[in-house]
Design an enzyme around this catalytic site. Structure first.
Site, mmCIF file in Angstrom:
data_model
loop_
_atom_site.group_PDB
_atom_site.id
_atom_site.type_symbol
_atom_site.label_atom_id
_atom_site.label_comp_id
_atom_site.label_asym_id
_atom_site.label_seq_id
_atom_site.Cartn_x
_atom_site.Cartn_y
_atom_site.Cartn_z
ATOM 1 N N SER A 186 -9.040 -22.785 12.371
ATOM 2 C CA SER A 186 -8.271 -22.328 13.474
ATOM 3 C C SER A 186 -8.145 -20.844 13.446
ATOM 4 C CB SER A 186 -7.447 -23.082 13.226
ATOM 5 O OG SER A 186 -5.937 -23.304 14.320
ATOM 6 N N TYR A 199 -0.300 -27.078 8.395
ATOM 7 C CA TYR A 199 -1.218 -26.975 9.212
ATOM 8 C C TYR A 199 -1.519 -25.925 8.980
ATOM 9 C CZ TYR A 199 -4.206 -27.102 13.266
ATOM 10 O OH TYR A 199 -5.702 -27.224 13.752
#
Length: 311
Positions: A186, A199
């Site tokens: 990501s 995350y």
């Protein structure tokens, strides 16, 4: 790498080093030229019609979108998800378009279950040639609001799930010197973001796993040139995970449509890119951002005003 014998004259050692430096420079020029050509000349995407492509988290979101596109390209798509219902929906969508698909339920955090999955898929469908580690979750809240269970689950799925899948499917790829491993990292694996501390940690870990695996394969005494690795770093994609995006300049930093993101992911896999960002211009923007001093980087972050608010 040059190794010296204890009884070897010093002049011979110096000559060996000089020759190694010259050869390294030649190879560097070759690799730089190859990279430049690859960057400037459009590549022909590889045919995947004979591939067995396993995608984790295929029951929804990006996993489903990528599975549909590979189904349209004629690949045998192995849809893996812990959610049977969503997985069956993906399979039906692929078969309705005359594609070939298979479904398997698996909890990627369970190492034994992952290895059992590898055996079953190999015997029932065939050797997996492209592995897409897509399964992941993204709770969005301040670090002090996370429970221990949430953080452990996040790490288990986003990090350990990647490791177990690689351990299960890489050995067969090494035996054939053929295969492709894809990881969904990501932009949160390239820069820190508020409300995504655990995350971001897991997505940085995914990039670290892939970079380390690349080096491990490079230094393996066996020929591993046939094994390709691709890391995908999307920005905010409208799959339902990002429920409260905060974007100051929507025309510059828009939320990416899932279909558009899936097209770019499939293209990157077929062209065997090492790493991409979605959108692609963020790849270079991020490199420039990382050159800034910490204070300057924070000022730029404040000005751009992009991130995620708590769920």
């Amino acid at each position: 790498m040059t190794y010296f014998r204890a009884d070897e004259p010093q002049i011979i050692q110096v000559i060996r080093i000089i020759l190694e430096v010259i050869w390294t420079i030649v190879l560097l020029h070759y690799e730089l030229t190859k990279a430049f050509v690859k960057w400037t000349v459009p590549q022909e995407p590889k045919d995947v019609s004979e591939d067995v492509i396993l995608i984790t988290g295929a029951g929804h979101g990006m996993g489903r979108e990528v599975a549909l596109r590979f189904g349209r390209l004629g690949a045998r798509v192995v849809c893996v998800d812990i959610n049977d219902k969503g997985n069956e929906e993906t399979l039906n969508m692929i078969t309705e378009e005359k594609g070939r698909a298979y479904t398997y339920q698996c909890d990627v955090t369970n190492r034994d279950a992952v290895f059992a999955l590898a055996e079953k898929v190999t015997s029932e469908v065939g050797e997996v040639t492209i592995l897409v580690n897509n399964a992941g979750i993204m709770p969005c809240k301040p670090i002090l609001k996370h429970s221990e269970k949430e953080i452990r689950t996040l790490v288990d799925i986003n990090v350990n799930g990647n490791l177990w899948m690689i351990q299960a499917f890489l050995p067969a790829m090494l035996e054939r010197n053929c295969g492709h491993i894809v990881a969904m990292s990501s932009m949160a694996g390239k820069m820190g973001l508020r409300n995504l501390v655990p995350y971001c940690g897991t997505k940085y870990a995914v990039r670290g796993i892939m970079e380390s695996l690349a080096m491990e394969l490079h230094e393996d005494p066996r020929d591993t040139n046939g094994i390709k690795l691709t890391t995908i770093c999307p920005y905010i994609v409208n799959t339902g995970l990002c429920t409260n995006p905060r974007i100051r300049f929507p025309s510059l930093m828009k939320v990416v449509d899932p279909g558009e993101a899936a097209d770019q992911i499939v293209d990157a896999i077929r062209k065997e890119y090492h790493e991409i960002t979605i959108p692609s211009d963020l790849y270079y923007t991020n490199k420039i951002y990382n050159l800034l001093p910490v204070g300057a980087a924070k000022l730029m972050t404040d000005f751009i005003g992009t991130g995620l608010d708590p769920q």
